[in-house]
Design a protein around this motif. Structure first.
Motif, mmCIF file in Angstrom:
data_model
loop_
_atom_site.group_PDB
_atom_site.id
_atom_site.type_symbol
_atom_site.label_atom_id
_atom_site.label_comp_id
_atom_site.label_asym_id
_atom_site.label_seq_id
_atom_site.Cartn_x
_atom_site.Cartn_y
_atom_site.Cartn_z
ATOM 1 N N PHE A 1 2.221 7.730 -15.946
ATOM 2 C CA PHE A 1 3.567 7.132 -15.794
ATOM 3 C C PHE A 1 3.830 5.718 -14.821
ATOM 4 C CE2 PHE A 1 7.868 6.156 -14.419
ATOM 5 C CZ PHE A 1 8.587 5.794 -15.317
ATOM 6 N N HIS A 2 3.489 4.789 -15.826
ATOM 7 C CA HIS A 2 2.949 3.674 -15.040
ATOM 8 C C HIS A 2 1.916 3.217 -14.376
ATOM 9 C CE1 HIS A 2 6.862 0.841 -16.367
ATOM 10 N NE2 HIS A 2 7.809 2.766 -16.011
ATOM 11 N N ALA A 3 0.965 3.712 -14.828
ATOM 12 C CA ALA A 3 -0.789 4.801 -14.707
ATOM 13 C C ALA A 3 -0.948 3.037 -14.172
ATOM 14 C CB ALA A 3 -1.040 5.130 -15.455
ATOM 15 N N ALA B 1 -2.320 0.703 -8.164
ATOM 16 C CA ALA B 1 -2.591 -0.632 -8.003
ATOM 17 C C ALA B 1 -2.117 0.035 -6.564
ATOM 18 C CB ALA B 1 -1.939 -2.159 -8.693
ATOM 19 N N GLY B 2 -1.407 0.431 -6.459
ATOM 20 C CA GLY B 2 -0.380 1.244 -5.006
ATOM 21 C C GLY B 2 -1.416 2.044 -4.442
ATOM 22 N N ILE B 3 -1.604 2.259 -5.427
ATOM 23 C CA ILE B 3 -2.658 3.937 -4.370
ATOM 24 C C ILE B 3 -3.556 3.113 -3.789
ATOM 25 C CG2 ILE B 3 -3.436 6.162 -4.900
ATOM 26 C CD1 ILE B 3 -1.891 6.854 -6.832
ATOM 27 N N ILE C 1 -5.890 14.313 -4.784
ATOM 28 C CA ILE C 1 -6.248 14.366 -3.426
ATOM 29 C C ILE C 1 -4.841 13.519 -3.090
ATOM 30 C CG2 ILE C 1 -7.370 11.827 -2.935
ATOM 31 C CD1 ILE C 1 -9.393 13.100 -0.961
ATOM 32 N N PHE C 2 -4.232 13.029 -3.359
ATOM 33 C CA PHE C 2 -3.429 11.987 -2.235
ATOM 34 C C PHE C 2 -2.002 13.128 -2.495
ATOM 35 C CE2 PHE C 2 -5.556 8.875 -4.195
ATOM 36 C CZ PHE C 2 -5.661 7.949 -3.830
ATOM 37 N N VAL D 1 3.647 6.983 -1.257
ATOM 38 C CA VAL D 1 2.867 6.690 -1.979
ATOM 39 C C VAL D 1 1.813 8.199 -2.364
ATOM 40 C CG1 VAL D 1 0.366 4.781 -1.459
ATOM 41 C CG2 VAL D 1 2.077 4.275 -1.176
ATOM 42 N N GLU D 2 1.623 8.845 -1.613
ATOM 43 C CA GLU D 2 1.246 10.072 -1.866
ATOM 44 C C GLU D 2 1.956 10.815 -3.222
ATOM 45 O OE1 GLU D 2 -2.057 10.270 1.705
ATOM 46 O OE2 GLU D 2 -0.303 11.875 1.607
ATOM 47 N N LEU D 3 3.055 11.183 -2.899
ATOM 48 C CA LEU D 3 3.955 11.986 -3.950
ATOM 49 C C LEU D 3 4.241 11.268 -4.920
ATOM 50 C CD1 LEU D 3 5.608 14.379 -1.326
ATOM 51 C CD2 LEU D 3 3.674 15.124 -2.266
ATOM 52 N N GLY D 4 4.706 9.811 -4.753
ATOM 53 C CA GLY D 4 5.240 9.137 -5.955
ATOM 54 C C GLY D 4 4.379 8.677 -6.866
ATOM 55 N N LEU D 5 3.621 7.992 -6.332
ATOM 56 C CA LEU D 5 2.318 7.063 -6.957
ATOM 57 C C LEU D 5 1.775 8.599 -7.422
ATOM 58 C CD1 LEU D 5 2.667 3.694 -5.302
ATOM 59 C CD2 LEU D 5 3.627 4.759 -6.710
#
Length: 134
Positions: A68-70, A75-77, A19-20, A56-60
């Motif tokens: 990767f650092h899931a 948490a950021g998302i 979705i992100f 946030v949406e593409l990177g995280l």
């Protein structure tokens, strides 16, 4: 962790992240429309908010998908999703906005599971952890 748990956690991360990632691609393809939507919510610095949303949406989102650092990505998302719910879906008099708010809180619940239990077996984090142990 057994094979079923590894696969289910992978599928869960992929579904949570889609979705992100898809939303980020849509924003990337229509920056003017996205910035106008941000402006319609009377948020300050809409261009900055646009860049933050893309990151946030593409990177995280991608980091969560591949594991990767899931936990950090989740948490950021989760923070971003909570703020988005408050800024764009807080009109509880509108049934559609109530559903959108609840969708966001449900997604946050899934992200909290990733934060609590990690990305699972099929993830970059797991490979990195195993490599570090050798």
């Amino acid at each position: 962790m057994n094979v079923r748990q590894r696969w289910v956690s992978l599928v869960g991360r992929v579904l949570l992240s889609l979705i992100f990632i898809i939303s980020g691609v849509v924003k990337l393809l229509d920056p003017a429309g996205t910035i106008a939507y941000i402006e319609s919510a009377h948020l300050p610095l809409p261009q900055v908010a646009y860049v933050v949303a893309l990151c946030v949406e593409l990177g995280l989102g991608t980091a969560l998908m591949v594991g990767f650092h899931a936990q950090l990505a989740a948490a950021g998302i989760a923070i971003f999703t909570f703020i988005t719910a408050l800024m764009f879906h807080s009109n509880m008099a509108d049934p559609v906005q109530v559903v959108m708010f609840l969708k966001n809180t449900t997604i946050i619940g899934g992200l909290l599971v990733v934060i609590a239990f990690g990305p699972g077996g099929y993830s970059v984090d797991r490979v990195r952890h195993l490599s570090a142990m050798e």
